[in-house]
Design a protein around this motif. Structure first.
Motif, PDB file in Angstrom:
ATOM      1  N   MET A 136       0.827  -1.222   0.000  1.00 11.55           N
ATOM      2  CA  MET A 136       0.000   0.000   0.000  1.00 11.55           C
ATOM      3  C   MET A 136       0.853   1.261   0.000  1.00 11.55           C
ATOM      4  O   MET A 136       0.438   2.304  -0.532  1.00 11.55           O
ATOM      5  N   GLU A 137       2.038   1.177   0.623  1.00 18.69           N
ATOM      6  CA  GLU A 137       2.905   2.356   0.697  1.00 18.69           C
ATOM      7  C   GLU A 137       3.482   2.719  -0.669  1.00 18.69           C
ATOM      8  O   GLU A 137       3.870   3.876  -0.887  1.00 18.69           O
ATOM      9  N   ARG A 138       3.538   1.763  -1.573  1.00 17.37           N
ATOM     10  CA  ARG A 138       4.134   2.027  -2.878  1.00 17.37           C
ATOM     11  C   ARG A 138       3.121   2.508  -3.924  1.00 17.37           C
ATOM     12  O   ARG A 138       3.495   2.868  -5.031  1.00 17.37           O
ATOM     13  N   ILE A 139       1.844   2.506  -3.566  1.00 14.81           N
ATOM     14  CA  ILE A 139       0.822   2.915  -4.529  1.00 14.81           C
ATOM     15  C   ILE A 139       0.847   4.433  -4.726  1.00 14.81           C
ATOM     16  O   ILE A 139       0.916   5.195  -3.759  1.00 14.81           O
ATOM     17  N   ARG A 140       0.781   4.851  -5.975  1.00 15.44           N
ATOM     18  CA  ARG A 140       0.692   6.279  -6.294  1.00 15.44           C
ATOM     19  C   ARG A 140      -0.528   6.512  -7.174  1.00 15.44           C
ATOM     20  O   ARG A 140      -0.848   5.712  -8.063  1.00 15.44           O
ATOM     21  N   LEU A 141      -1.205   7.625  -6.913  1.00 16.26           N
ATOM     22  CA  LEU A 141      -2.384   7.977  -7.689  1.00 16.26           C
ATOM     23  C   LEU A 141      -1.974   8.651  -8.994  1.00 16.26           C
ATOM     24  O   LEU A 141      -0.788   8.793  -9.299  1.00 16.26           O
ATOM     25  N   TRP A 142      -2.970   9.076  -9.778  1.00 16.65           N
ATOM     26  CA  TRP A 142      -2.708   9.625 -11.105  1.00 16.65           C
ATOM     27  C   TRP A 142      -1.778  10.831 -11.079  1.00 16.65           C
ATOM     28  O   TRP A 142      -1.028  11.095 -12.018  1.00 16.65           O
ATOM     29  N   ASP A 143      -1.826  11.601  -9.956  1.00 19.67           N
ATOM     30  CA  ASP A 143      -0.992  12.801  -9.860  1.00 19.67           C
ATOM     31  C   ASP A 143       0.286  12.565  -9.075  1.00 19.67           C
ATOM     32  O   ASP A 143       1.000  13.502  -8.724  1.00 19.67           O
ATOM     33  N   GLY A 144       0.585  11.277  -8.775  1.00 24.82           N
ATOM     34  CA  GLY A 144       1.798  10.946  -8.034  1.00 24.82           C
ATOM     35  C   GLY A 144       1.660  10.995  -6.531  1.00 24.82           C
ATOM     36  O   GLY A 144       2.622  10.696  -5.817  1.00 24.82           O
ATOM     37  N   SER A 145       0.490  11.356  -6.021  1.00 21.20           N
ATOM     38  CA  SER A 145       0.283  11.441  -4.575  1.00 21.20           C
ATOM     39  C   SER A 145       0.012  10.067  -3.973  1.00 21.20           C
ATOM     40  O   SER A 145      -0.325   9.115  -4.684  1.00 21.20           O
ATOM     41  N   ARG A 146       0.149   9.996  -2.646  1.00 20.33           N
ATOM     42  CA  ARG A 146      -0.104   8.741  -1.935  1.00 20.33           C
ATOM     43  C   ARG A 146      -1.604   8.600  -1.645  1.00 20.33           C
ATOM     44  O   ARG A 146      -2.381   9.538  -1.826  1.00 20.33           O
ATOM     45  N   LEU A 147      -1.969   7.403  -1.175  1.00 21.10           N
ATOM     46  CA  LEU A 147      -3.361   7.179  -0.777  1.00 21.10           C
ATOM     47  C   LEU A 147      -3.711   8.044   0.426  1.00 21.10           C
ATOM     48  O   LEU A 147      -2.875   8.296   1.295  1.00 21.10           O
ATOM     49  N   GLN A 148      -4.966   8.486   0.485  1.00 23.70           N
ATOM     50  CA  GLN A 148      -5.423   9.238   1.638  1.00 23.70           C
ATOM     51  C   GLN A 148      -5.450   8.341   2.875  1.00 23.70           C
ATOM     52  O   GLN A 148      -5.620   7.122   2.786  1.00 23.70           O
TER      53      GLN A 148
END
Length: 325
Positions: A136-148
C-alpha cells in the motif's frame, strides 16, 4: 396427551412429516427418539397448483402436508421425494469441505472489495495472498500522490481480514491432509474412497472430497438413474400435443455435486484424453459452437459421475482411464 384427546390406544402408531430446510435433521432425530415415524420431504417435490398465481401460506402448507402424508402411507409411493437422513457422524463429516468453500468465497469477496476501492482511485493491482505487506505504501495515484489516510486504514483492515481468512484456509487444508495420512489408523471408509478417487488422473483432493462426503461416502444408489437424478443432471423433456422440446437438466439435486462434477469433467478431458468418455466428447461436441460445448460438458459430467460411482461401488475402472503413476 394427544392420544388421550382423540381416544387412541397407547400403542397407536404416530406418523409425521416436515419439509427439509434450515432446521436440518435434529427435529427428525428427536421425533424418532420419541417413537414417532417421521419423514423429511424435499419441498420442491410437493405438488402444487399450476395456475400462474396461487395462494401460498403456512396455514395452507400445514393443511396440504397431512393429506399427502395419508396418501403416502396409503400406497402412493411416488407422491413426493423423501430425504435420506444421514447419521450424526455422516453429517458432521460434511463440515470440512463446506467450511473450506465458504472461506474461499470470503477471501474472494474481501479481495474484490480491495480492488473496488482502489479502482475508484484509478489504481489497478494484482493481489496475491503472499503479497508484500508494504504494497500500500508504494501505490501512487494519477498525480503521483499517496493514498489518503482514511482509505489506507480501511485497506489495511481489509488486508488483515484477507490474511486471517488465508490462515483459516491453510488450517482446514492441513486438517484434510492429516485425515488422509491417518487413514490406516482410523479405518474410515469415506477416506479410503477419497484416496481411491485421487488415484485417477485429473481428480485431486478437492473434487474427490466433495464427491465422497456429499454423495458416495454414505448414500446408497441402486442404479445409474438414481445417481444422475440426485445430482440434478437428468433431462426434463416437455411434450404436450405438437409441442416437444427439451428444458435442460432438472437442477433439482445436490448443487455442490453438480458444480464439482462439471469442473472435474473439464479436467477429465485434459488429463484423460484417451478415455472413452473424452473421445466421445471430442467426436460429438469439441468442434461445435460454445453452446454445444457447454451442453456436451454437462453430458460428460453425468456420464463421469456414473462411471465414478461404478468405480467406487464395483471397482470398474472407467474405460480407457489411466491411474496416476
Amino acid at each position: 396427551m394427544a392420544k388421550e384427546r382423540f381416544n387412541l390406544a397407547e400403542k397407536a402408531v404416530v406418523r409425521s412429516c416436515y419439509e427439509a430446510g434450515r432446521d436440518g435433521f435434529w427435529i427428525h432425530r428427536y421425533l424418532t427418539s420419541a417413537g414417532i415415524e417421521n419423514l423429511i420431504v424435499d419441498s420442491s417435490s410437493i405438488e402444487v397448483n399450476r395456475r400462474a398465481r396461487r395462494a401460498k401460506t403456512d396455514k395452507l402448507d400445514v393443511q396440504k402436508l397431512p393429506n399427502m402424508l395419508i396418501r403416502h402411507y396409503s400406497g402412493e409411493r411416488k407422491l413426493w421425494s423423501i430425504v435420506r437422513v444421514p447419521t450424526v457422524e455422516e453429517e458432521d463429516r460434511r463440515q470440512l469441505h463446506r467450511e473450506l468453500k465458504d472461506l474461499k468465497k470470503e477471501r474472494t469477496r474481501a479481495t474484490n472489495r480491495i480492488r473496488g476501492l482502489l479502482a475508484a482511485q484509478g489504481v489497478r493491482i494484482t493481489l496475491t495472498p503472499r503479497k508484500d505487506p508494504q504494497w500500500m505504501e508504494r501505490i501512487r495515484l494519477w498525480d503521483g500522490s499517496r493514498l489518503q489516510e482514511g482509505l489506507k486504514i480501511r485497506l489495511k483492515r481489509e488486508w488483515q481480514y484477507v490474511q486471517y481468512v488465508r490462515e483459516q484456509i491453510l488450517s482446514v487444508e492441513r486438517e484434510r491432509r492429516r485425515l488422509l495420512q491417518e487413514v490406516k489408523d482410523n479405518h474410515r471408509e469415506d477416506i479410503k474412497k477419497i484416496q481411491q478417487l485421487m488415484g485417477l488422473r485429473g481428480i485431486g483432493i478437492n473434487g474427490s472430497w466433495v464427491l465422497v462426503e456429499e454423495f458416495f461416502g454414505w448414500r446408497k444408489f441402486r442404479n445409474r438413474k438414481e445417481v444422475g437424478s440426485l445430482a440434478g443432471l437428468t433431462p426434463t423433456p416437455y411434450q404436450s400435443g405438437d409441442s416437444d422440446r427439451e428444458q435442460g437438466i432438472s437442477k433439482a439435486g445436490n448443487r455442490r455435486i453438480r458444480e464439482t462434477i462439471i469442473e472435474l469433467s473439464w479436467a477429465w478431458l485434459r488429463f484423460q484424453p484417451q478415455s472413452k468418455l473424452s473421445r466421445w466428447y471430442n467426436r460429438r461436441f469439441a468442434f461445435g459452437n460454445r453452446r454445444n460445448r457447454k451442453v456436451g460438458i454437462v453430458a460428460v459430467g453425468r456420464k463421469l459421475l456414473i462411471d465414478l460411482w461404478r468405480y467406487l461401488e464395483f471397482g470398474v475402472l472407467p474405460e480407457g482411464a489411466l491411474l496416476k503413476a
